[in-house]
Design a protein around this motif. Structure first.
Motif, short mmCIF file in Angstrom:
data_model
loop_
_atom_site.label_atom_id
_atom_site.label_comp_id
_atom_site.label_asym_id
_atom_site.label_seq_id
_atom_site.Cartn_x
_atom_site.Cartn_y
_atom_site.Cartn_z
N PHE A 1 2.91 -15.43 -20.16
CA PHE A 1 3.37 -16.11 -18.84
C PHE A 1 2.03 -16.83 -18.34
N ILE A 2 1.02 -16.28 -18.17
CA ILE A 2 -0.36 -17.00 -17.61
C ILE A 2 -0.39 -18.11 -18.66
N ARG A 3 -0.60 -17.85 -19.84
CA ARG A 3 -0.79 -19.07 -20.85
C ARG A 3 0.23 -20.17 -20.77
N ASP A 4 1.63 -19.78 -20.79
CA ASP A 4 2.55 -20.83 -20.97
C ASP A 4 3.50 -21.34 -19.43
N GLY A 5 3.45 -20.28 -18.76
CA GLY A 5 4.21 -20.68 -17.48
C GLY A 5 5.64 -20.18 -17.76
N CYS A 6 6.52 -20.92 -16.94
CA CYS A 6 7.96 -20.69 -17.40
C CYS A 6 8.66 -21.98 -17.25
N ASP A 7 9.91 -22.05 -18.11
CA ASP A 7 10.52 -23.35 -17.94
C ASP A 7 11.72 -23.45 -16.79
N PRO A 8 11.71 -24.69 -16.30
CA PRO A 8 12.82 -24.59 -15.34
C PRO A 8 14.13 -24.39 -16.01
N SER A 9 15.07 -24.02 -15.00
CA SER A 9 16.38 -23.46 -15.61
C SER A 9 17.01 -24.67 -16.14
N PRO A 10 17.37 -24.49 -17.68
CA PRO A 10 18.23 -25.52 -18.12
C PRO A 10 19.47 -26.03 -17.47
N GLU A 11 19.98 -25.07 -16.60
CA GLU A 11 21.37 -25.33 -16.07
C GLU A 11 20.88 -26.37 -14.78
N PRO A 12 21.90 -27.36 -14.42
CA PRO A 12 21.48 -28.20 -13.16
C PRO A 12 21.58 -27.41 -12.09
N VAL A 13 20.72 -27.98 -11.01
CA VAL A 13 20.77 -27.17 -9.54
C VAL A 13 22.14 -27.07 -9.20
N GLY A 14 22.58 -26.01 -8.55
CA GLY A 14 23.90 -26.11 -7.86
C GLY A 14 23.85 -26.26 -6.59
N ASP A 15 24.62 -26.09 -5.91
CA ASP A 15 25.06 -26.41 -4.22
C ASP A 15 24.85 -25.14 -3.69
N LEU A 16 23.70 -25.06 -2.60
CA LEU A 16 23.55 -23.89 -1.94
C LEU A 16 24.61 -23.10 -1.41
N LEU A 17 25.30 -23.70 -0.79
CA LEU A 17 26.64 -23.08 0.01
C LEU A 17 27.50 -22.52 -1.08
N ALA A 18 27.71 -23.31 -2.22
CA ALA A 18 28.62 -22.69 -3.10
C ALA A 18 28.14 -21.57 -3.83
N GLU A 19 26.76 -21.73 -3.96
CA GLU A 19 26.09 -20.74 -4.57
C GLU A 19 26.15 -19.21 -3.92
N SER A 20 25.90 -19.62 -2.48
CA SER A 20 25.94 -18.42 -1.43
C SER A 20 27.32 -17.68 -1.64
N ARG A 21 28.41 -18.31 -1.65
CA ARG A 21 29.95 -17.92 -1.43
C ARG A 21 30.18 -17.21 -2.98
N ARG A 22 29.67 -17.60 -3.87
CA ARG A 22 29.84 -17.16 -5.44
C ARG A 22 29.16 -15.86 -5.51
N LEU A 23 27.76 -15.64 -4.72
CA LEU A 23 27.09 -14.36 -4.88
C LEU A 23 27.77 -13.65 -3.94
N PHE A 24 28.18 -13.78 -2.80
CA PHE A 24 28.82 -12.98 -1.80
C PHE A 24 30.11 -12.27 -2.21
N GLN A 25 30.81 -13.21 -2.90
CA GLN A 25 32.12 -12.66 -3.59
C GLN A 25 31.96 -11.71 -4.60
N THR A 26 30.79 -11.84 -5.56
CA THR A 26 30.43 -11.02 -6.55
C THR A 26 29.76 -9.90 -6.26
N TYR A 27 28.85 -9.74 -5.44
CA TYR A 27 27.92 -8.89 -4.81
C TYR A 27 28.25 -8.05 -3.42
N GLY A 28 28.89 -8.77 -2.60
CA GLY A 28 29.00 -8.44 -1.11
C GLY A 28 29.41 -7.04 -1.03
N ASP A 29 30.63 -6.71 -1.67
CA ASP A 29 31.20 -5.31 -1.52
C ASP A 29 30.03 -4.25 -2.11
#
Length: 714
Positions: free
Chosen positions: A664-692
């Motif tokens: 990691f120190i030599r090469d670093g990390c690559d940005p996620s290949p997936e397009p950056v999503g929407d903050l609010l939509a990602e928040s709702r998705r995480l809450f629905q998946t992990y909130g309970d």
């Protein structure tokens, strides 16, 4: 000028009756009369907060949407203390090592608006170090090797390391000499009195190889010269001369000769000799010099720094020649133990953050009474300080501290209501207020929790291990549960209400609310990671082999959280690294800067040494889904064998993790290949998946969680 058709008029007030401001607004004109520029800035900020409902925080979107200047009669304010201190040597490594002028210009504005009068100013100090050792006969290459990598410079200034992760690029010296000058020019223009670094006794070994002694800090060896050696006082004075020539001076000098290292000499008089040599050297060069000393060693190495030893050390400097920053006063106040520092001027400081970590945590309830207690009685603090190792975290805590500079905070709930309204620029609805009250009863109610990285972090950023598998699961469960000191359902309710508030007003997520929404998710997802980790381990041990579904569910969380973090640039590793590389002028510079940016947030020192591993760990995009997840994947790959043959995989995992860090120190990390999503939509998705999952979590969920302290050791 203010909004269209409005104006701001500034006037000067006599200072004979003390610092103050007054403001009034009529007919579209805001008039601020103040004794000094910082007081005027505080008056402006108070007007914006009190009359326009808008505050400026680190992450506030500028310019502010001020459409008019509401009329108001005269309002006035006076500071509660003489000075507002700001920053820590470490902050210049953990937050701002790669800042440019635009970053600093905004930060200095923030300082002025919040009443900071005494900022620590470290940027560009390497130019003064270079000048001093050039005069003493070392060549450019030797000095730049001694200074080390740009990301680690403040640790060299404190005497903790030398020659590490470098050499310092030649281009850095000139660029940051000019940046440092510009920063100081702006701070002084606002009437601030910056604190410049001073000599700590730490020297390049080749300067006087027969006259130095070695010492260790976290495995790093450095060298100090004896305070009775005439060279000691000479170097102290040379530092002052060099800085004055390059940067000017305001007669305040920060030096910590024993910051986390006991004296190299066991003679009881040695610390006093260091103190005497330091103040003598400072005043030989600047008769008005005041030495600003951090009280951190008295806490960090309390066993050595008895009250008698501290008294002997401090007595070696005149009372008018020293000011002491009680650095961790919100948790371990040294002023109480040491009799308010026996007549020395001192600063009550809040530290909270170590390593620039991004975990949401604080004890808000304890702040107002702690400040009130310090301000009462004889020899109250001359100032209040924000001395965090890293900024841009837990803004509610640091806003609360800053508000004590110009007033008293009585009712915390009333203060919170104003904070929420002014931070978001809106009248907070019931959902939003309830969300924040829940946060103040959970992650921001960390009473009795020693807020230190080794004490409260969960498995998300912990280094994987098989140490407690398979025979010590009860201990493992107790440690994992110990990271939860509050009712988890209260936290998930806050998360739900934050999301609901954003769904009612989508414009909220583009400003500070967006980062707060991520903070709440980080708090909840950290506990979800703990729960899923424990579930995977317990199922696997019960089945006598790795339970793949539960292991994969645990690992999937890292990707899910990474997607959320990546919606805000400031929560990404790529943003940090790009700031570092922006200073590169050639391939050699690029290599050093990339190394420093990656090393600091991972192993800190070397992959072979565990002493500071993950100390500055960040819950950031690219780190969570990349660096941390891939470490846990290595752990998962050996889980079967670790269960069936306890102890057989420990060395293999240790070696694999070491190689992983080095890559990691030599090469670093690559940005996620997936397009950056929407903050609010990602928040709702995480809450629905992990909130309970978080809300019900562990088996102990009735009532307030038992306060169990201790590092999670997976």
């Amino acid at each position: 000028m203010g909004p269209a058709g409005a104006s701001v008029v500034l006037r000067t007030r006599d200072r004979s009756a003390g610092r103050r401001y007054e403001y009034r607004a009529a007919g579209g004109t805001l008039t601020i009369a103040a004794t000094d520029a910082v007081a005027a800035c505080v008056g402006l900020h108070h007007y914006l907060r009190e009359q326009c409902g808008l505050a400026v925080h680190w992450d506030t979107t500028l310019p502010l949407p001020v459409r008019s200047l509401p009329d108001t009669p005269v309002r006035s304010g006076r500071p509660a203390v003489a000075d507002g201190y700001y920053l820590n040597f470490c902050t210049f490594s953990y937050t701002m090592p790669y800042w440019d002028w635009a970053d600093w210009e905004r930060e200095i504005d923030w300082m002025a608006l919040h009443g900071i009068t005494m900022p620590l100013a470290v940027t560009g100090h390497e130019a003064a170090v270079h000048a001093v050792y050039s005069r003493l006969g070392l060549d450019d290459r030797e000095i730049r090797r001694f200074l080390g990598g740009p990301g680690y410079l403040p640790f060299g200034f404190m005497g903790c390391v030398d020659g590490f992760a470098g050499p310092l690029p030649a281009s850095w010296l000139s660029s940051h000499r000019e940046l440092g000058r510009r920063i100081l020019q702006r701070q002084r223009a606002l009437g601030m009195t910056p604190v410049l670094p001073a000599f700590t006794g730490h020297v390049p070994r080749q300067l006087a190889p027969e006259r130095v002694r070695s010492r260790l800090w976290q495995g790093f060896e450095t060298y100090v010269i004896d305070p009775l050696d005439p060279l000691y006082r000479r170097i102290v004075a040379e530092f002052v001369h060099a800085q004055s020539e390059i940067f000017g001076t305001d007669h305040l000098y920060a030096a910590d000769p024993f910051i986390e290292m006991a004296p190299v000499d066991t003679d009881p008089g040695y610390p006093a000799a260091v103190a005497a040599a330091t103040i003598d050297g400072l005043r030989a060069a600047d008769p008005q010099a005041t030495w600003v000393l951090q009280a951190w060693p008295f806490s960090y190495q309390r066993e050595f720094w008895t009250a008698d030893r501290v008294a002997a050390f401090l007595d070696a400097a005149p009372d008018d020649g020293m000011m002491i920053a009680d650095l961790w006063a919100e948790h371990d106040p040294q002023w109480k133990r040491l009799g308010r520092f026996a007549g020395k001027r001192w600063l009550w400081c809040a530290l909270l953050n170590f390593g620039g970590r991004t975990d949401p945590i604080a004890d808000l309830h304890a702040v107002p009474p702690a400040v009130d207690e310090a301000l009462s009685g004889e020899n109250p603090p001359a100032g209040i300080g924000l001395a965090m190792e890293g900024t841009r975290n837990n803004p509610v805590f640091f806003a609360l501290i800053a508000d004590h500079l110009w007033g008293r905070v009585g009712d915390l709930d009333e203060w919170l209501r104003g904070f929420v309204a002014q931070r978001y620029g809106c009248v907070p609805g019931i959902e939003l207020l309830r969300a924040w009250r829940n946060l103040v009863q959970t992650v921001y109610n960390a009473a009795d929790v020693r807020i230190f990285p080794e004490q409260f972090n969960g498995v998300l950023t912990a280094k994987p291990s098989y140490a407690r598998i398979p025979h010590h699961l009860a201990e493992l469960r107790a440690e994992v549960e110990g990271a939860l000191w509050y009712p988890p359902a209260t936290l998930t309710d806050a998360w739900r209400r934050m999301i609901a508030s954003a769904e009612q007003d989508g414009s909220l997520v583009h400003g500070p609310f967006g980062r707060d929404l991520i903070d709440v998710a980080v708090a909840a997802m950290s506990r979800a990671a703990d729960i899923l980790y424990l579930d995977a381990v317990e199922r696997s041990v019960r089945h006598r082999h790795a339970d793949r579904p539960s292991v994969e569910r645990f690992l999937r969380l890292f990707d899910d959280l990474d997607r959320l973090l990546s919606t805000r640039a400031e929560f990404t590793f790529q943003h940090w690294e790009s700031q570092a590389l922006a200073w590169s002028t050639c391939a050699d510079d690029h290599a050093v800067l990339a190394d420093n940016a990656r090393r600091m947030l991972t192993v800190w020192g070397s992959a072979e040494s565990p002493l500071l591993d993950d100390y500055a760990g960040r819950i950031w995009g690219g780190m969570v889904g990349g660096y941390y997840k891939s470490r846990w994947r290595l752990w998962a790959d050996g889980l079967d064998a670790a269960i069936s043959r306890p102890g057989s995989q420990d060395e293999r995992l240790t070696a694999a993790l070491r190689t992983h860090s080095e890559l990691f120190i030599r090469d670093g990390c690559d940005p996620s290949p997936e397009p950056v999503g929407d903050l609010l939509a990602e928040s709702r998705r995480l809450f629905q998946t992990y909130g309970d999952l978080v809300g019900t979590g562990f088996s102990r969920t009735n009532g307030r969680q038992e306060r169990v302290q201790g590092r999670v050791s997976p």
